[in-house]
Each structure stands twice: as structure tokens, then as C-alpha cells.
Design a protein around this motif. Sequence first.
Motif, PDB file in Angstrom:
ATOM      1  N   GLN A 117      23.743 -20.827  80.763  1.00  0.00           N
ATOM      2  CA  GLN A 117      22.253 -20.830  80.869  1.00  0.00           C
ATOM      3  C   GLN A 117      21.908 -19.296  81.437  1.00  0.00           C
ATOM      4  N   PHE A 118      22.384 -19.037  82.649  1.00  0.00           N
ATOM      5  CA  PHE A 118      21.900 -17.934  83.392  1.00  0.00           C
ATOM      6  C   PHE A 118      22.329 -16.581  82.912  1.00  0.00           C
ATOM      7  N   ALA A 119      23.731 -16.581  82.282  1.00  0.00           N
ATOM      8  CA  ALA A 119      24.352 -15.510  81.345  1.00  0.00           C
ATOM      9  C   ALA A 119      23.544 -15.282  80.099  1.00  0.00           C
ATOM     10  N   GLN A 120      23.009 -16.572  79.492  1.00  0.00           N
ATOM     11  CA  GLN A 120      22.130 -16.192  78.426  1.00  0.00           C
ATOM     12  C   GLN A 120      20.856 -15.624  78.743  1.00  0.00           C
ATOM     13  N   GLU A 121      20.231 -16.276  79.749  1.00  0.00           N
ATOM     14  CA  GLU A 121      18.924 -15.522  80.097  1.00  0.00           C
ATOM     15  C   GLU A 121      18.925 -14.159  80.685  1.00  0.00           C
ATOM     16  N   THR A 122      20.025 -13.809  81.358  1.00  0.00           N
ATOM     17  CA  THR A 122      20.294 -12.176  81.655  1.00  0.00           C
ATOM     18  C   THR A 122      21.101 -11.266  80.868  1.00  0.00           C
ATOM     19  N   LYS A 123      21.354 -11.891  79.749  1.00  0.00           N
ATOM     20  CA  LYS A 123      22.381 -11.066  78.879  1.00  0.00           C
ATOM     21  C   LYS A 123      22.013  -9.758  78.694  1.00  0.00           C
ATOM     22  N   GLN A 124      21.110  -9.156  78.780  1.00  0.00           N
ATOM     23  CA  GLN A 124      20.904  -7.659  78.569  1.00  0.00           C
ATOM     24  C   GLN A 124      21.232  -6.818  80.052  1.00  0.00           C
ATOM     25  N   VAL A 125      21.276  -7.567  81.141  1.00  0.00           N
ATOM     26  CA  VAL A 125      21.771  -6.857  82.227  1.00  0.00           C
ATOM     27  C   VAL A 125      23.175  -6.588  82.494  1.00  0.00           C
ATOM     28  N   ARG A 126      23.682  -5.749  82.221  1.00  0.00           N
ATOM     29  CA  ARG A 126      25.278  -5.813  82.009  1.00  0.00           C
ATOM     30  C   ARG A 126      25.690  -4.817  83.161  1.00  0.00           C
ATOM     31  N   GLN A 127      24.656  -4.149  83.969  1.00  0.00           N
ATOM     32  CA  GLN A 127      25.012  -3.151  84.790  1.00  0.00           C
ATOM     33  C   GLN A 127      25.733  -3.610  85.947  1.00  0.00           C
ATOM     34  N   LEU A 128      26.368  -2.640  86.489  1.00  0.00           N
ATOM     35  CA  LEU A 128      27.247  -3.147  87.950  1.00  0.00           C
ATOM     36  C   LEU A 128      26.528  -2.181  88.906  1.00  0.00           C
ATOM     37  N   HIS A 129      25.730  -1.300  88.827  1.00  0.00           N
ATOM     38  CA  HIS A 129      25.188  -0.512  89.715  1.00  0.00           C
ATOM     39  C   HIS A 129      23.938  -0.465  89.768  1.00  0.00           C
ATOM     40  N   PHE A 130      23.044  -0.564  90.993  1.00  0.00           N
ATOM     41  CA  PHE A 130      21.616  -0.501  90.898  1.00  0.00           C
ATOM     42  C   PHE A 130      21.004   0.354  92.214  1.00  0.00           C
ATOM     43  N   SER A 131      19.971   0.541  92.249  1.00  0.00           N
ATOM     44  CA  SER A 131      19.258   0.984  93.522  1.00  0.00           C
ATOM     45  C   SER A 131      17.904   0.290  93.604  1.00  0.00           C
TER      46      SER A 131
ATOM     47  N   LEU B  37      13.503  -1.882  91.429  1.00  0.00           N
ATOM     48  CA  LEU B  37      14.829  -1.756  90.935  1.00  0.00           C
ATOM     49  C   LEU B  37      14.992  -0.918  89.730  1.00  0.00           C
ATOM     50  N   LYS B  38      16.273  -0.057  90.050  1.00  0.00           N
ATOM     51  CA  LYS B  38      16.564   0.835  89.047  1.00  0.00           C
ATOM     52  C   LYS B  38      18.096   0.215  88.729  1.00  0.00           C
ATOM     53  N   LEU B  39      18.232   0.185  87.395  1.00  0.00           N
ATOM     54  CA  LEU B  39      19.934  -0.338  87.076  1.00  0.00           C
ATOM     55  C   LEU B  39      20.496   0.866  86.293  1.00  0.00           C
ATOM     56  N   TRP B  40      21.816   1.407  86.806  1.00  0.00           N
ATOM     57  CA  TRP B  40      22.432   2.356  86.196  1.00  0.00           C
ATOM     58  C   TRP B  40      23.643   1.828  85.428  1.00  0.00           C
ATOM     59  N   GLY B  41      23.627   2.436  84.261  1.00  0.00           N
ATOM     60  CA  GLY B  41      24.617   2.179  83.304  1.00  0.00           C
ATOM     61  C   GLY B  41      25.801   2.893  83.410  1.00  0.00           C
ATOM     62  N   SER B  42      27.021   2.495  83.120  1.00  0.00           N
ATOM     63  CA  SER B  42      28.269   2.983  82.901  1.00  0.00           C
ATOM     64  C   SER B  42      28.894   2.869  81.764  1.00  0.00           C
ATOM     65  N   GLU B  43      30.074   3.319  81.484  1.00  0.00           N
ATOM     66  CA  GLU B  43      31.096   2.960  80.470  1.00  0.00           C
ATOM     67  C   GLU B  43      31.346   1.643  80.491  1.00  0.00           C
ATOM     68  N   SER B  44      31.693   1.196  81.740  1.00  0.00           N
ATOM     69  CA  SER B  44      32.000  -0.329  82.065  1.00  0.00           C
ATOM     70  C   SER B  44      30.832  -1.238  81.610  1.00  0.00           C
ATOM     71  N   SER B  45      29.635  -0.831  82.058  1.00  0.00           N
ATOM     72  CA  SER B  45      28.443  -1.644  81.641  1.00  0.00           C
ATOM     73  C   SER B  45      28.345  -1.868  80.022  1.00  0.00           C
TER      74      SER B  45
END
Length: 527
Positions: free
Chosen positions: A439-453, A482-490
Motif C-alpha cells: 500500500q505504501f509503495a502504491q501511494e508513493t510510487k512516483q517517489v523513486r529518488q535516492l537523494h534529497f535535501s 524537501l527537494k528530491l534529486w533524480g539520477s539514472e538509478s532513480s
Amino acid sequence: MLRRNCLLGALNLVISTIAGPFPVAHGAPSDPIGDLIKQLEERDQRLPSFFYQTSQPVEVFTQPKGGEPLTTLETDDLIPFEGVSGGRAVIKSDDYGMLYAETKGKVIRKDASETRMIDVFLDVPEGQPVTITSAPGKTWRDCGPSVPEGERPCVAWPKGGPQTRMQIRHGKIIEETDPVTGAKRPQLFYLVDVQYPTDWGTKSERGWLSAQYVRADPLPRSELSVGEVDYVAPRPLPKPDCNCKSKDLGKQIKEGLDVVIHEPNEAAKKAINYVGQCVSGNLNPSGYTNPFNHFMGSHWRNQKGKTLFRYKDQAVTGEKMFAIDAIARTIFGEMRGCFRNGIRYPMAVARVIMNRAYYVKKQGRTVPFVKATSPNYKALEIEQIVPYVTSSSAQFSPWNRDDPNLKHILCPKNMDAETKKIWLKSVEIATSAILDRKQFAQETKQVRQLHFSSGTTPNWARNYKLEKPSIGASPIDSGRCLKLWGSESSKTFRWQAFLHDQNPQGLLGNFFAIGSGLSESGDENTD
């Protein structure tokens, strides 16, 4: 804060188009704000009152030239212009005296005259009220029954949504105190004219509110199953339909001054009895190489393998509860001040923690998110990896030895009623992340980032792309929180694929058995 998309057309204009027919030098100016102000001075010594808006964060100084910045205001904030000194814009301040601002970004002039105000909306979920006060820095706490009625500064309680319209008149920077740590922090406040619907028609008021609540367009309603933290204002007295005595105003305000929180889920109701214990006592946590491991690991080590309670079809073991406790304390320390901006922000940080845990398990290696090299991470379960991910130095700032939040998240006590309920919401998010992973994965599915500030743009961010995913219908677009920073891994990483097992068995080689295996070497500031 005001979203960048409201500036897409204006940002393509040069400063001369915005401020008037002034000559502009080609190339990258070192101080566009200073250039703009000088051009205005050349044309008219009596400068009009206006705000300026920038495409990059604005550094605020206590000196007209040189010096270290006091704070950094957010991209797209509207900063009130009060004059110029030393090439820096003078901005209004109450607690700091005179302050000066500059940026390397483009400048957009916003007229703040009586005939052309700046339209804005509330940056809170639809239906959630905020408090407008007669003085900047005041909150609903200042309007309690213990405050004499004539001294209460609260003047309005508009709710989020397109029906509430506001216009900015002025702005000030004042010093605000964190209710938990006591730390002082500069905050921008706006004087606004607000119109909002009530049970008896549209009401108009003028007052102050934090710039954290301001955005350029109405916020979509967020449909989140875990609920929202709502700041509820005193309800207005109903119009009497008889000559009977109306309800006592003091009792009414006492009832209204509360943080309404949706009923916590079943798991959170049980987990709250185990998490948030004072694990450091009277000891100084900053005196230890790794306070998380020393206090949290020691506290949970004797719970290894124990089933504390059952939830749905799974046994909630000490390992799982350790992970819940670690996530709850982390998001409480990181995002406590941003719950008022919407629950999507602490949910996003919890998702980043889970992303990192699954990333470490998949890769079987530690860099850059954990420092301990002893375990075979591919063999560990996710709840056993979470403590490593949250504890590593220079990753989540509340666990740093010099952070003012550290002693409070290791020994949370003396919290007021509002903060306790925010803590309960932190526990609820953490239990969802660990015990209701699908359920949590579905609710937050767009947040794929690994880095934030949090509120800043650190040097390492130049290697990544700023992204604004959504949770529910609401984007993660408050750079203050919150700032979410994407990468190739994301772009390619998905941890839903690991969710086939909702009741994993604990392994012997885990965080409990390793003890003090967390090292402080190889720090990379990815918090």
C-alpha cells in the motif's frame, strides 16, 4: 513558496523588459538585483514600492557588502524591496534589524501598489485551515483561553483550496523558535488580504502568515489513506436563533485550539507503545561516535527475535519495530516543521529511506548510503537494512552528532500536544512503510529518488536533476521542506518487485548482532 511554473513566460524576459526600458549588459551579471536597483535609481530617485522574485535561492546577509549569509530564502519567493545599500537589496526585518539580499539569478519585478496586488493561494491540502494573525510570527497557540480575549492576535482561519484567495501586501523576516529544539531560525512572513468562504458568506481579513503557506496556484486535493495533520482554528460563534445565551467563548476556543489527526491505523496504535522510548536518558548523545548505534542499537538488541504483536498475517518482531522506530524518529527530526505543509513531505522522506534500503539490498553494497561493510546486505531483510540506512553519518541530519534535533529524537519528552500528535503521525507513516509495504509503495510510487535535501541546494546536487513527483494528487514542490534529486538509478529502480514476501523471517547476521559495526568513514553528504 511560489511554483516555478507560474514564471515560465516571465523568466524568458530580460530584466529590461520587466523593470522598464533600461540598458542591460550582456553576459552573466554578478549581481542582477544590484544592477536592477541601480537602473531604477538612475531613472527615479523616489523608488516605487515593489517585490522582487528570483529564479534561484536568495542569500540574505546582515551586511551590505561581504559577510556570511544569515539564511537562504527559497526560489520564487517574493522579497519586499525597502531600498539599496552596497549593491544589495535592503529587505524588511523585525528581529534582525536591517538585512540585505542578493542572488545570481534573474530578477522579476512585482508591483505591490494598492492597485496591483500579487495573487496567491494557500499551500495546504484543500479544507485544511491555517491561522492568519495580526502580527508576524504569531500562531494559534497565542490565542488560547489563557490569553486575554483582547490580546489574542488570531484574526482569520481560511482553508486550503481555490475558494480562498489572497493578495500579498508586504513581507518581513523575523526570528522564529523551533518548539522542540529551541533553535532560532529566520522566517519570511507576508502581510496578506484574504477572502475565504464561511457558513455565512465570504469573509475578508488582513493579517500575517508564514511564506511556507504561500503558493501561486491552488493546491490539488490530496487523497491519502493515512490522513492529514490538520491545524484547526477556533470555530466562529453561531448566529443565535433565540435570545438564549451563546456558548462560552473561552470553552469554544479551548475546543478549537487542537491538532485534529485522523484516527491512526491499527498498527500505529500498537506500535506507539514500543517506539519513541527515551534511549539516551541523561547522557549526552553527541559524545558518542555513532549515537544512533550506541543508543538505538543497544535499546533494541534485547528485543531481537521477539514477536511484540501481530498485525494482519504477520508477526511484528523486534527487527521490524526497530525499523519502524528508526523511520519515525528520522522523519520526525527531518520534517517536523513541514507537516503543516502536507503529509506528503514526511511520506516522501520515508519513501527515500525505503528506496535506499532496497537499493542496498539489490546492489549488495553500501556506498553511498551506508558506511558499515560487515553484513551481506543481499542476505538481510529490508527491516534489518533500514537501521543502517538511517544511521550512517551525513545522510539524515537529525542523527549527526552536532544536530540540535539529536537529543530530542533519542529522548523525546516534554512535547506539547501538537508535537505529540505529529510524532504519532510519524509513527503511522513508519508502520505503513514497514508493515503495509504494498500500500505504501502504491501511494508513493512516483517517489523513486535516492537523494534529497531539506530547504537547500547542496554542492553535490549539481550532479543530479531536481524533480517534483507527486503523492496523491499533490506535488512535492515545497523547496523549503524537501527537494528530491533524480539520477539514472532513480529512473530505473523499482522496489515494488521485492514486495512478494510480506512476512520475511529474520536472519542471524543483522544489525543487532553486529553491535558497533557502523563506521564514520567515507562520508558523503546526501541528506
